[in-house]
Design an enzyme around this catalytic site. Sequence first.
Site, mmCIF file in Angstrom:
data_model
loop_
_atom_site.group_PDB
_atom_site.id
_atom_site.type_symbol
_atom_site.label_atom_id
_atom_site.label_comp_id
_atom_site.label_asym_id
_atom_site.label_seq_id
_atom_site.Cartn_x
_atom_site.Cartn_y
_atom_site.Cartn_z
ATOM 1 N N HIS A 52 -1.608 11.821 -8.458
ATOM 2 C CA HIS A 52 -1.014 11.052 -7.290
ATOM 3 C C HIS A 52 -0.890 9.583 -7.320
ATOM 4 O O HIS A 52 -1.970 8.801 -6.905
ATOM 5 C CB HIS A 52 -1.901 11.421 -6.167
ATOM 6 C CG HIS A 52 -1.990 12.946 -5.598
ATOM 7 N ND1 HIS A 52 -0.891 13.351 -4.721
ATOM 8 C CD2 HIS A 52 -2.484 13.915 -6.154
ATOM 9 C CE1 HIS A 52 -0.763 14.422 -4.444
ATOM 10 N NE2 HIS A 52 -1.952 14.837 -5.404
ATOM 11 N N ARG A 92 -6.550 19.032 -6.284
ATOM 12 C CA ARG A 92 -6.248 20.391 -6.770
ATOM 13 C C ARG A 92 -5.031 20.377 -7.543
ATOM 14 O O ARG A 92 -3.948 20.864 -7.084
ATOM 15 C CB ARG A 92 -6.096 21.217 -5.310
ATOM 16 C CG ARG A 92 -6.524 22.562 -5.487
ATOM 17 C CD ARG A 92 -6.662 23.628 -4.277
ATOM 18 N NE ARG A 92 -6.960 24.844 -4.600
ATOM 19 C CZ ARG A 92 -6.848 25.901 -4.139
ATOM 20 N NH1 ARG A 92 -5.978 25.864 -3.086
ATOM 21 N NH2 ARG A 92 -7.361 27.007 -4.679
ATOM 22 N N GLU A 116 0.695 7.463 -5.862
ATOM 23 C CA GLU A 116 0.809 6.733 -4.458
ATOM 24 C C GLU A 116 -0.500 6.654 -3.689
ATOM 25 O O GLU A 116 -0.430 5.913 -2.881
ATOM 26 C CB GLU A 116 1.560 7.914 -3.602
ATOM 27 C CG GLU A 116 1.070 9.083 -3.032
ATOM 28 C CD GLU A 116 0.973 10.120 -3.851
ATOM 29 O OE1 GLU A 116 1.203 9.988 -5.029
ATOM 30 O OE2 GLU A 116 0.490 11.382 -3.601
ATOM 31 N N GLY A 151 1.692 18.035 -1.935
ATOM 32 C CA GLY A 151 1.315 18.931 -0.594
ATOM 33 C C GLY A 151 1.146 20.317 -0.887
ATOM 34 O O GLY A 151 0.237 20.531 -2.051
ATOM 35 N N GLU A 152 1.895 21.175 -0.412
ATOM 36 C CA GLU A 152 1.638 22.669 -0.847
ATOM 37 C C GLU A 152 2.600 23.512 -1.466
ATOM 38 O O GLU A 152 3.803 23.438 -0.433
ATOM 39 C CB GLU A 152 0.893 23.530 0.249
ATOM 40 C CG GLU A 152 -0.036 24.441 -0.153
ATOM 41 C CD GLU A 152 0.376 25.728 -0.586
ATOM 42 O OE1 GLU A 152 -0.199 26.325 -1.417
ATOM 43 O OE2 GLU A 152 1.590 25.962 -0.080
ATOM 44 N N SER A 153 2.789 23.615 -2.651
ATOM 45 C CA SER A 153 4.185 23.906 -3.333
ATOM 46 C C SER A 153 4.831 25.247 -2.667
ATOM 47 O O SER A 153 5.849 25.200 -2.402
ATOM 48 C CB SER A 153 3.917 24.189 -4.550
ATOM 49 O OG SER A 153 2.927 25.020 -5.130
ATOM 50 N N CYS A 195 2.242 16.018 -8.408
ATOM 51 C CA CYS A 195 1.606 17.353 -7.969
ATOM 52 C C CYS A 195 2.350 18.509 -7.421
ATOM 53 O O CYS A 195 3.089 19.112 -8.344
ATOM 54 C CB CYS A 195 0.656 16.710 -6.928
ATOM 55 S SG CYS A 195 -0.878 17.926 -7.124
ATOM 56 N N ARG A 232 -0.599 26.276 -11.731
ATOM 57 C CA ARG A 232 -1.264 25.752 -10.337
ATOM 58 C C ARG A 232 -2.549 25.738 -10.217
ATOM 59 O O ARG A 232 -3.229 26.665 -10.773
ATOM 60 C CB ARG A 232 -0.622 26.857 -8.897
ATOM 61 C CG ARG A 232 0.809 26.480 -8.915
ATOM 62 C CD ARG A 232 1.189 27.490 -7.346
ATOM 63 N NE ARG A 232 0.454 26.620 -6.411
ATOM 64 C CZ ARG A 232 0.036 27.515 -5.028
ATOM 65 N NH1 ARG A 232 0.514 28.730 -5.028
ATOM 66 N NH2 ARG A 232 -0.437 26.701 -4.244
HETATM 67 N N1 GLN Z 1 -2.768 22.714 -5.201
HETATM 68 C C1 GLN Z 1 -1.121 22.431 -4.495
HETATM 69 C C2 GLN Z 1 -0.251 23.506 -4.844
HETATM 70 O O1 GLN Z 1 -0.417 24.228 -5.970
HETATM 71 C C3 GLN Z 1 -0.844 21.081 -5.164
HETATM 72 C C4 GLN Z 1 -1.692 19.937 -4.588
HETATM 73 C C5 GLN Z 1 -1.218 18.788 -4.348
HETATM 74 O O2 GLN Z 1 0.305 18.472 -4.401
HETATM 75 N N2 GLN Z 1 -2.217 17.784 -4.271
HETATM 76 O O3 GLN Z 1 0.718 23.424 -4.481
#
Ligand code: GLN
Length: 198
Positions: A176, A135, A178, A46-48, A77, A104
């Site tokens: 990923h 990403r 999943e 997700g977005e950390s 991720c 990241r």
């Molecule tokens: N770029 C996201 C981050 O730094 C991680 C991306 C992902 O979980 N697919 O949080």
Amino acid sequence: MKIGVLALQGGFALHQMSLERMNVQTTLVRKPSELRGCAGLIVPGGESTTLLKLLHNIGLVDPIREFAQYHPIFGTCAGSILLAKCVLNHPMEPLGLISASIERNAYGRQVDSFIDSLELKLNGKNTAFEGIFIRAPKIQTVGVDVNVLGLNKLEPSSEETIVLAESERVLISTFHPELTEDNLVHQYFVDKVLKTAN
Ligand code: GLN
């Protein structure tokens, strides 16, 4: 046996589906009490920074740290960023549950996402796996108590990067699993949970 999937943001639904495909009972975790009865936990991508903020707001940081003392946790991720000891290129304080330093967005922007054929070393056996990197971060260093289970080597530099690693109770992947139909990595985590629970 039941495995929790942190469901605050990001790719939790597909992790739940992967586990259910393997007939593993799951529960979505959105508050501390939902960790109760879980034998393991998946922290999805997700977005950390968003995930970390939500974990603090909901009061899940300490409960997850306590949970990790006795139960396996798998971070993919953004999840791997949250579980690491330190994030090298962003001022954030991750949960520090595995001695690994992580960078990241280390392969570039969203458009630099890619698929790579990986060779993972699980239970002493080399197995091919399709790694989907979105990403993604890079695991830059790991401590002596951490085993490297997978590397990728991207042209043109052929520089090797750690993509899957584990300590006694924590597993992290920068790709990923999943998003593929291959249960290999989830099965590895489920086995880790079963070993810890018995
Ligand atoms: N770029 C996201 C981050 O730094 C991680 C991306 C992902 O979980 N697919 O949080």
